[in-house]
Design a protein around this motif. Sequence first.
Motif, PDB file in Angstrom:
ATOM      1  N   ARG A 231       0.842  -1.198   0.000  1.00 28.14           N
ATOM      2  CA  ARG A 231       0.000   0.000   0.000  1.00 28.14           C
ATOM      3  C   ARG A 231       0.877   1.248   0.000  1.00 28.14           C
ATOM      4  O   ARG A 231       1.751   1.406   0.845  1.00 28.14           O
ATOM      5  N   LEU A 232       0.637   2.126  -0.964  1.00 23.73           N
ATOM      6  CA  LEU A 232       1.401   3.359  -1.102  1.00 23.73           C
ATOM      7  C   LEU A 232       0.623   4.520  -0.512  1.00 23.73           C
ATOM      8  O   LEU A 232      -0.509   4.790  -0.931  1.00 23.73           O
ATOM      9  N   PRO A 233       1.187   5.251   0.467  1.00 20.81           N
ATOM     10  CA  PRO A 233       0.502   6.423   1.032  1.00 20.81           C
ATOM     11  C   PRO A 233       0.300   7.500  -0.036  1.00 20.81           C
ATOM     12  O   PRO A 233       1.175   7.739  -0.872  1.00 20.81           O
ATOM     13  N   MET A 234      -0.843   8.169  -0.006  1.00 22.58           N
ATOM     14  CA  MET A 234      -1.177   9.198  -0.980  1.00 22.58           C
ATOM     15  C   MET A 234      -1.775  10.406  -0.271  1.00 22.58           C
ATOM     16  O   MET A 234      -2.460  10.273   0.737  1.00 22.58           O
ATOM     17  N   TRP A 235      -1.506  11.587  -0.822  1.00 24.09           N
ATOM     18  CA  TRP A 235      -2.065  12.828  -0.303  1.00 24.09           C
ATOM     19  C   TRP A 235      -2.668  13.623  -1.464  1.00 24.09           C
ATOM     20  O   TRP A 235      -2.004  13.845  -2.479  1.00 24.09           O
ATOM     21  N   HIS A 236      -3.925  14.071  -1.313  1.00 30.60           N
ATOM     22  CA  HIS A 236      -4.493  15.014  -2.282  1.00 30.60           C
ATOM     23  C   HIS A 236      -3.702  16.311  -2.197  1.00 30.60           C
ATOM     24  O   HIS A 236      -3.387  16.778  -1.098  1.00 30.60           O
ATOM     25  N   ALA A 247      -1.334  22.280 -10.958  1.00 32.75           N
ATOM     26  CA  ALA A 247      -1.975  21.009 -11.295  1.00 32.75           C
ATOM     27  C   ALA A 247      -2.513  20.375 -10.020  1.00 32.75           C
ATOM     28  O   ALA A 247      -1.952  20.531  -8.939  1.00 32.75           O
ATOM     29  N   VAL A 248      -3.617  19.665 -10.157  1.00 34.13           N
ATOM     30  CA  VAL A 248      -4.229  18.959  -9.044  1.00 34.13           C
ATOM     31  C   VAL A 248      -3.941  17.478  -9.203  1.00 34.13           C
ATOM     32  O   VAL A 248      -3.971  16.939 -10.305  1.00 34.13           O
ATOM     33  N   GLY A 249      -3.630  16.816  -8.105  1.00 24.40           N
ATOM     34  CA  GLY A 249      -3.345  15.393  -8.219  1.00 24.40           C
ATOM     35  C   GLY A 249      -3.010  14.775  -6.887  1.00 24.40           C
ATOM     36  O   GLY A 249      -3.629  15.084  -5.870  1.00 24.40           O
ATOM     37  N   TRP A 250      -1.997  13.926  -6.902  1.00 27.55           N
ATOM     38  CA  TRP A 250      -1.634  13.156  -5.714  1.00 27.55           C
ATOM     39  C   TRP A 250      -0.126  13.199  -5.485  1.00 27.55           C
ATOM     40  O   TRP A 250       0.653  13.069  -6.418  1.00 27.55           O
ATOM     41  N   TYR A 251       0.255  13.382  -4.236  1.00 24.13           N
ATOM     42  CA  TYR A 251       1.632  13.133  -3.817  1.00 24.13           C
ATOM     43  C   TYR A 251       1.676  11.680  -3.344  1.00 24.13           C
ATOM     44  O   TYR A 251       0.871  11.271  -2.498  1.00 24.13           O
ATOM     45  N   ILE A 252       2.600  10.909  -3.887  1.00 22.51           N
ATOM     46  CA  ILE A 252       2.646   9.477  -3.602  1.00 22.51           C
ATOM     47  C   ILE A 252       4.035   9.096  -3.118  1.00 22.51           C
ATOM     48  O   ILE A 252       5.050   9.525  -3.688  1.00 22.51           O
ATOM     49  N   LEU A 253       4.085   8.311  -2.064  1.00 18.77           N
ATOM     50  CA  LEU A 253       5.347   7.859  -1.498  1.00 18.77           C
ATOM     51  C   LEU A 253       5.763   6.547  -2.149  1.00 18.77           C
ATOM     52  O   LEU A 253       5.100   5.532  -1.992  1.00 18.77           O
ATOM     53  N   PHE A 254       6.861   6.600  -2.907  1.00 17.01           N
ATOM     54  CA  PHE A 254       7.393   5.413  -3.572  1.00 17.01           C
ATOM     55  C   PHE A 254       8.612   4.905  -2.810  1.00 17.01           C
ATOM     56  O   PHE A 254       9.310   5.666  -2.144  1.00 17.01           O
TER      57      PHE A 254
END
Length: 313
Positions: A231-236, A247-254
């Motif tokens: 599971r990858l943490p995501m932030w709006h 831009a609107v999207g997601w910050y994702i921890l890889f």
Amino acid sequence: MDRKQLCVANLRYKRSSPDEAKRMRNLLGYLTYRDSRDRGVRMVAGRERWVDRGMGGSVSNIARRCDDLRSEHVLTFSLVVNPNPQLVAMIPPDQRERFVRELTERTVDDFFDARGIDSGCEYSYVLHHRESEDSQTPGLHNPHTHLVLPGTVWSEESGDRIPLYFSRNKKVNHIEMLHDVTEQNMVDLLDHYIGPEWEPRMDRIEAVRDDQRQVTEEDPHDFYEEDSGKRLPMWHGVRQVDEQRCAVGWYILFEDEDGHRSIEFCPDDAELEIAGIEHYAFTSRRPEAVVDVVKEQPDHISPSRSISHELDL
């Protein structure tokens, strides 16, 4: 701003062989009739696509010159001059093509001067227009040039053509020299077209991005589950694209195989279609209101699509 990110100057070569000659001709056709993989070019009667500086102005002429001027091992060199789209965005649209042409010609001329090749070098180039494909700063105008150079150059000393080479060793590094010349010309032309304020303006955009990234200090807003079950943490969130848009999207921890972690921003096309978001003001350093709109419209959220390109799913 890191000066190494001002402009990309990417050099390649094709060997002297029948197969490479065929591939080279196909490449010339592609460069002539397309601006990108997905976009063709509308040809205008009486207007040449190629700028001829000694290597020809058409596919057939350039191919013939490459064959005539090849060395034993090299059929042709190709060079891409691609200025940073974030900086190009600061230049008025009607001046961008001239800017890239000047950058291209000054870079080639100054590079061969720096190498001590007084006779210079023949070349031809074509200008392409496309939108940036960088996943974190998508959709910016990205004019750039593709150049074709011969496998040999004229030598005044020998009175004949000699192989053109690009050394990369402790004694001399022509690739580093090319990058240095490109960087200096980029700085000079940015000062001319924009003014010396271009660098603090770019630093301001980076500062806004750093501030917007602080949303990742909160608890994750969501998770994306990979096929492996991880599971990858995501932030709006939002990320500044240029001085006018975010831009609107997601910050994702890889996390890679070695355990190194990094947070990347992945824009979401569907979210960008929400009315007004694409024009959100640059002066809003923490546009929480935009993020709240996204959270309140779950039907617009599609994290699997927004990160599919990043993960090559």
